[in-house]
Motif scaffolding. Structure first.
Motif, short mmCIF file in Angstrom:
data_model
loop_
_atom_site.label_atom_id
_atom_site.label_comp_id
_atom_site.label_asym_id
_atom_site.label_seq_id
_atom_site.Cartn_x
_atom_site.Cartn_y
_atom_site.Cartn_z
N HIS A 1 -2.02 11.80 7.82
CA HIS A 1 -3.08 11.25 7.56
C HIS A 1 -4.06 12.02 6.50
O HIS A 1 -4.95 11.87 5.88
CB HIS A 1 -4.20 10.92 8.55
CG HIS A 1 -4.76 12.25 9.27
ND1 HIS A 1 -5.84 12.85 8.43
CD2 HIS A 1 -4.70 12.70 10.37
CE1 HIS A 1 -6.20 13.99 9.39
NE2 HIS A 1 -5.53 13.66 10.47
N ALA A 2 -2.92 13.14 5.79
CA ALA A 2 -3.56 14.08 4.79
C ALA A 2 -3.68 13.25 3.45
O ALA A 2 -4.77 13.46 2.87
CB ALA A 2 -2.47 15.16 4.49
N ALA A 3 -2.99 11.97 3.32
CA ALA A 3 -3.25 11.10 2.05
C ALA A 3 -4.53 10.51 2.43
O ALA A 3 -5.30 10.14 1.17
CB ALA A 3 -1.98 10.31 1.91
N LEU A 4 -5.13 10.45 3.26
CA LEU A 4 -6.34 9.65 3.48
C LEU A 4 -7.63 10.62 3.41
O LEU A 4 -8.61 10.19 3.23
CB LEU A 4 -6.41 8.92 4.93
CG LEU A 4 -5.51 7.80 5.24
CD1 LEU A 4 -5.57 7.23 6.61
CD2 LEU A 4 -5.86 6.69 4.14
N HIS B 1 -5.05 27.21 -2.19
CA HIS B 1 -4.37 27.93 -1.33
C HIS B 1 -3.16 27.55 -0.62
O HIS B 1 -3.33 27.00 0.55
CB HIS B 1 -5.51 28.42 -0.35
CG HIS B 1 -6.56 29.03 -0.99
ND1 HIS B 1 -6.60 30.32 -1.24
CD2 HIS B 1 -7.86 28.73 -1.04
CE1 HIS B 1 -7.71 30.86 -1.73
NE2 HIS B 1 -8.70 29.81 -1.77
N HIS B 2 -2.22 27.16 -1.32
CA HIS B 2 -0.69 26.50 -0.88
C HIS B 2 -1.13 25.48 -0.09
O HIS B 2 -0.72 25.45 1.20
CB HIS B 2 -0.45 27.61 0.18
CG HIS B 2 -0.12 29.09 -0.75
ND1 HIS B 2 0.56 29.50 -1.83
CD2 HIS B 2 -0.74 30.23 -0.47
CE1 HIS B 2 0.46 30.60 -2.07
NE2 HIS B 2 -0.41 31.15 -1.06
N PRO B 3 -1.23 24.31 -0.50
CA PRO B 3 -1.59 23.09 -0.08
C PRO B 3 -0.42 22.73 0.86
O PRO B 3 -0.37 22.18 2.05
CB PRO B 3 -1.96 21.95 -1.06
CG PRO B 3 -1.67 22.64 -2.29
CD PRO B 3 -1.60 24.04 -2.11
N VAL B 4 0.76 22.63 0.28
CA VAL B 4 1.69 22.08 0.94
C VAL B 4 2.35 22.82 2.09
O VAL B 4 2.64 22.63 3.34
CB VAL B 4 3.15 21.94 0.17
CG1 VAL B 4 4.47 21.33 1.02
CG2 VAL B 4 2.66 21.03 -1.17
N ALA B 5 2.17 24.23 1.83
CA ALA B 5 2.75 25.23 2.77
C ALA B 5 1.63 25.33 4.28
O ALA B 5 2.02 25.53 5.13
CB ALA B 5 3.08 26.72 2.28
N SER B 6 0.61 25.27 3.78
CA SER B 6 -0.61 25.27 4.58
C SER B 6 -0.16 24.07 5.76
O SER B 6 -1.01 23.94 6.97
CB SER B 6 -1.99 25.48 4.23
OG SER B 6 -2.20 24.33 3.53
N ARG B 7 0.14 23.00 5.24
CA ARG B 7 0.31 21.70 6.06
C ARG B 7 1.50 21.59 6.70
O ARG B 7 1.53 20.73 7.86
CB ARG B 7 0.07 20.48 5.14
CG ARG B 7 -1.42 20.24 4.83
CD ARG B 7 -1.58 18.88 4.53
NE ARG B 7 -3.04 18.82 4.27
CZ ARG B 7 -4.14 18.52 4.96
NH1 ARG B 7 -3.57 17.97 6.07
NH2 ARG B 7 -5.29 18.38 4.65
N ARG B 8 2.45 22.34 6.68
CA ARG B 8 3.73 22.27 7.10
C ARG B 8 3.73 22.84 8.76
O ARG B 8 2.96 23.40 9.20
CB ARG B 8 4.72 23.32 6.65
CG ARG B 8 6.24 23.09 7.14
CD ARG B 8 7.31 24.04 6.25
NE ARG B 8 7.12 23.77 5.06
CZ ARG B 8 7.08 24.68 4.00
NH1 ARG B 8 6.67 25.87 4.30
NH2 ARG B 8 6.71 24.43 2.56
N GLY B 9 4.15 21.85 9.49
CA GLY B 9 4.12 22.10 10.86
C GLY B 9 2.68 21.87 11.59
O GLY B 9 2.59 21.68 12.90
N ARG B 10 1.67 21.02 11.10
CA ARG B 10 0.73 20.57 11.56
C ARG B 10 0.78 19.07 12.13
O ARG B 10 1.48 18.36 11.47
CB ARG B 10 -0.33 20.54 10.54
CG ARG B 10 -0.82 21.96 10.38
CD ARG B 10 -2.32 22.27 9.16
NE ARG B 10 -3.06 21.24 9.38
CZ ARG B 10 -4.22 21.45 8.66
NH1 ARG B 10 -4.24 22.18 7.64
NH2 ARG B 10 -5.14 20.41 8.65
#
Length: 187
Positions: free
Chosen positions: A155-158, A141-150
């Motif tokens: 720490h998403a890589a962790l 479900h759009h992993p990059v777009a859903s994280r933009r602005g958060r």
């Protein structure tokens, strides 16, 4: 006077407090208090002076600050396993005002989670860490777009390491143990 229907008496009377503390009781005049009609002493409707004590069928953990359990207490999650031993120790040894008490209870929660995961392996439907943690849900479900602005982007890589790390470690240890056992059987 613990757990009674009556309000406990004040340690000092209003006159004593007014004499000792300048300005104490400035809001006691009923004409200055809009909530006075709601505060008037109404019968509580309690048909008891001290509520009936719930029977303690299984020993319960209790704080060392209290002489007895509350009249009614929960029994839905009895203590069990190593986590129960840690919780009993926390209540028996440390006061609720000590950090050690709460840190032991947090550790007991972690131990209980591990016990639950291990217990799931002997059932017909063991835990599935990939689907139950939602790792695949974000990828679909759009992993990059859903994280933009958060705020938590750094720490998403962790996240995969934190979620999958313990499972990979447990699998590696199980594999190494099985391999060692097989070598001993063959020798």
């Amino acid at each position: 006077m613990v757990y009674t229907a009556d309000k406990p008496p004040l340690p000092e009377t209003a006159e004593q407090l007014r004499a000792r503390i300048p300005g104490w009781g400035a809001d006691l005049d009923p004409r200055d208090r809009p909530s006075v009609p709601r505060e008037s002493p109404l019968p509580t409707g309690a048909h008891w002076d001290l509520p009936e004590q719930q029977p303690e069928l299984v020993p319960r953990e209790r704080s060392m600050e209290h002489a007895r359990l509350t009249p009614v207490f929960g029994t839905s999650a009895p203590l069990k396993g190593a986590s129960g031993v840690v919780r009993r120790y926390a209540y028996r040894r440390f006061s609720e005002g000590r950090a050690a008490h709460w840190l032991l209870l947090i550790a007991a929660d972690r131990v209980d989670a591990v016990e639950g995961h291990l217990a799931s392996f002997v059932t017909s439907r063991p835990d599935n860490p990939v689907t139950e943690t939602g790792v695949l849900g974000e990828a679909g479900h759009h992993p990059v777009a859903s994280r933009r602005g958060r705020v938590d982007v750094r720490h998403a890589a962790l996240d995969p390491v934190i979620v999958a790390g313990p499972w990979v470690l447990a699998g590696g240890l199980a594999f190494a143990g099985a391999r060692r056992v097989l070598r001993r059987v063959r020798a």
